[in-house]
Design an enzyme around this catalytic site. Structure first.
Site, PDB file in Angstrom:
ATOM      1  N   GLU A 171      46.175  16.870 -45.783  1.00 15.50           N
ATOM      2  CA  GLU A 171      46.307  15.496 -46.284  1.00 15.50           C
ATOM      3  C   GLU A 171      46.291  15.454 -47.803  1.00 15.50           C
ATOM      4  OE1 GLU A 171      43.125  13.136 -44.662  1.00 15.50           O
ATOM      5  OE2 GLU A 171      41.656  14.709 -44.937  1.00 15.50           O
TER       6      GLU A 171
ATOM      7  N   HIS B  64      34.798  -1.247 -41.125  1.00 18.81           N
ATOM      8  CA  HIS B  64      34.203  -1.360 -39.796  1.00 18.81           C
ATOM      9  C   HIS B  64      34.720  -2.521 -38.981  1.00 18.81           C
ATOM     10  CE1 HIS B  64      31.195   1.658 -40.605  1.00 18.81           C
ATOM     11  NE2 HIS B  64      31.130   1.702 -39.302  1.00 18.81           N
TER      12      HIS B  64
ATOM     13  N   ASP C  18      46.513   9.859 -45.874  1.00 19.95           N
ATOM     14  CA  ASP C  18      46.107  10.327 -47.197  1.00 19.95           C
ATOM     15  C   ASP C  18      47.213  11.130 -47.861  1.00 19.95           C
ATOM     16  OD1 ASP C  18      43.514   9.346 -47.874  1.00 19.95           O
ATOM     17  OD2 ASP C  18      42.780  10.438 -46.131  1.00 19.95           O
TER      18      ASP C  18
ATOM     19  N   CYS D 221      48.103  13.650 -37.145  1.00 20.58           N
ATOM     20  CA  CYS D 221      47.148  12.645 -36.665  1.00 20.58           C
ATOM     21  C   CYS D 221      47.121  11.413 -37.566  1.00 20.58           C
ATOM     22  CB  CYS D 221      45.753  13.234 -36.522  1.00 20.58           C
ATOM     23  SG  CYS D 221      45.042  13.775 -38.081  1.00 20.58           S
TER      24      CYS D 221
END
Ligand code: PEP
Ligand code: MG
Length: 582
Positions: free
Chosen positions: A438, A189, A462, A509
């Site tokens: 991914e 975060h 990933d 992405c």
């Protein structure tokens, strides 16, 4: 000058004073004489009121800064501080056990939290962490302990092992030059908020705190200045004059570049021989839409919705989700917005969604895999998506899909959500359904499910982690982490081919799309849609505008036979136009 290296978390260069922030633990407290009971209960009431007011002020500040979602976290905590249930439990402990207010409020908060956790109600159980947090805040108030951010009294780079989101969100922005953390990862975060706020940040800087020295021993040889490069991950302690000059020039160039970036945002990403590539943005919260649009994003290729689910005591309601998705869809209309279904687990645990202890969380019950056990969470999210789709162009994709069975699950969940809404007579928009590619297996067997989907998006972060067996947060494995590795390139090529055969629209992405040289390789391999952090859009746009597709296609085709990422990089780096701003 000492040089350390971490992981890029938010781009930008900055140098200046630094301050170490250590979230102060709540004090333990003690006992009182019986005659002090009345006064102690009054002290508790006053501290609770003050803590509620502090939290309300924080919520207001965060909201004024344009982050309503984060503000809601502090509103909820203020309500807990005002809740008579907590005060009553603490007062009883003062009366009956003669605990002082500090010990009583902390113990009451723990007991209250334990009750919530035992209720077999996910929403209430999820409030437990907030209750403990608020108990600690009231205890610090009672002890007169300063807030953990008190050291930030002049513009400084904040240094810590890790930063809780509540601390990051409350750091005074006018004095926050940058963030350097010894721990954490770019998907934590603190990093997400730093990116949203446009503050340079580096995480995972091994030995940072030792190198800076213990602030409590007087600082002795502690460096007086830090310089951090949020894009490269470099951190310099007491930078020499050449490094200082380089950082100052970099900061100046950054300011000029941003001005020209905004002007150039209107230009299409078209190659010299006329092939256009759609450039879209990756976002984590609706608040990021404005900056992405200013930099010319033609939609959202990845909305990481899990950030709406983190730092809360329970999942956002369906209506809250509709509001968030609707805001983004309207902001980007008529361009598409791709909502990625909840991707938690791995490095993003959610306290109110206990997944259980896992030896390898990245190989565990992560993302869509959670839906096998907790389908309601995903059905609610999909209902919100169908409702928000009424306002514009919305696409939904599932993360961590491995095979056709996972696609069956996605389609069943979507049909469940759509059917319920339709049966209840609610307006239902149209959604294009897709998957993230991914996991290597998902590319290898894409023929088996492609005709049932509208699109797929390569999640190269990933994909690299699972192809190369390289933990994406481990700074020691950098040698394997170049997205231009031939193994990754061959998988991308396979995805391009299988998508073309199965009629799937394909985009990228993962972070690879935001690396100009890698973006050129992707275009050369056939990609026509790239989604990236909005700060990467200008450089990728410039790179595409400076090359011919025919060159890229030839280099990409040859690169598939190259032995290393280095040799592939050597093909594409020189094609990235040297973009020195005017
Ligand atoms: C990816 O894995 O490439 C991706 C885009 O998703 P995330 O980084 O959120 O896992
Ligand atoms: Mg991913």
């Amino acid at each position: 000058m000492k040089h350390l290296h971490g992981v890029s978390a938010a781009p930008g260069v900055v140098r200046g004073a630094w301050v170490r922030i250590d979230p102060s633990p709540a004090p333990a407290g003690g006992t009182i004489d019986p005659e002090a009971i009345g006064a102690e209960i009054a002290r508790l009431a006053a501290a609770s009121t003050a803590a509620a007011a502090d939290l309300g002020t924080i919520a207001g500040r965060v909201r004024e800064d344009g982050h309503p979602d984060e503000a809601a976290i502090f509103d909820a905590q203020a309500a807990i501080a005002r809740d008579p249930a907590l005060a009553t439990m603490a007062s009883e402990r003062i009366e009956q056990s003669h605990e002082d207010a500090i010990r009583a409020v902390r113990a009451a908060a723990e007991a209250f939290a334990a009750q919530l956790r035992s209720l077999d109600d996910e929403l209430l159980a999820a409030r437990a962490a907030d209750v403990v947090d608020v108990g600690g805040r009231i205890a610090r108030r009672l002890a007169g302990r300063p807030e953990s951010t008190a050291g930030l009294d002049r513009p400084s780079i904040v240094v810590a092992d890790d930063l809780a989101p509540s601390v990051t969100a409350t750091l005074p922005r006018d004095r926050l030059l940058g963030i350097a953390l010894e721990g954490s990862s770019p998907t934590a975060h603190a990093a997400i908020l730093a990116r949203a706020y446009g503050i340079p940040a580096v995480v995972g800087v091994a030995d940072l705190l030792t190198a800076l020295g213990d602030p409590s021993n007087g600082g002795g040889s502690a460096p007086s200045e830090l310089a951090i490069d949020g894009a490269s991950g470099d951190v310099y302690l007491d930078p020499d004059s050449a490094t200082r000059d380089r950082f100052d020039a970099g900061a100046d160039a950054g300011r000029r570049r941003h001005e020209s970036d905004v002007i150039e945002a209107a230009l299409p990403a078209v190659t010299l021989d006329g092939t256009e590539v759609a450039l879209l943005a990756n976002i984590g919260t609706p608040d990021e839409s404005e900056a992405a649009i200013a930099l010319g994003a033609e939609g959202v290729g990845l909305f990481r919705t899990e950030f709406l689910f983190l730092e809360r005591t329970g999942p956002p309601s369906e209506n809250e989700q509709v509001a968030a998705y609707d805001r983004v869809v309207r902001a980007f209309a008529p361009h598409p917005v791709t909502i990625r279904l909840l991707d938690v687990g791995g490095d993003k645990p959610i306290p109110y969604l206990p997944i259980g202890e896992e030896a390898n969380p990245f190989l565990g019950v992560r993302a869509l895999r959670l839906a096998y056990g907790q389908p309601d969470l995903f059905v609610t999210q999909l209902r919100a998506c169908y409702r928000a789709a009424a306002a514009g162009h919305l696409k939904v994709m599932a993360p961590m899909v491995a095979d056709a069975g996972d696609v069956d699950l996605l389609l069943a969940l979507a049909e469940h959500a759509r059917g319920d809404l339709a049966a209840a007579g609610q307006p239902v928009g149209t959604i294009a359904l897709g998957v993230m590619l991914e996991i290597p297996a998902a590319i290898l067997v894409a023929d088996s499910y492609a005709p049932r989907l509208a699109f797929a998006s390569l999640g190269t972060n990933d994909l690299m982690q699972y192809t190369m067996a390289v933990d994406r947060g481990n700074a020691r494995l950098d040698r394997y982490r170049d997205a231009l590795h031939p193994a990754l390139l061959r998988l991308v090529k396979q995805a391009v081919d299988v998508s073309a055969r199965g009629g799937l629209e394909l985009s990228v992405c993962g972070e690879m799309a935001g690396d100009p040289a890698a973006a050129l390789a992707l275009v050369g391999l056939g990609l026509r849609e790239l989604s990236m952090a909005s700060s990467s859009l200008p450089a990728v746009r410039r790179a595409i505008r400076g090359v011919r597709l025919s060159t890229l296609a030839a280099e990409a085709s040859a690169a598939l036979d190259d032995p290393s990422a280095r040799s592939i990089r050597a093909r594409f780096e020189p094609l990235v136009a040297v973009d020195v701003p005017a």
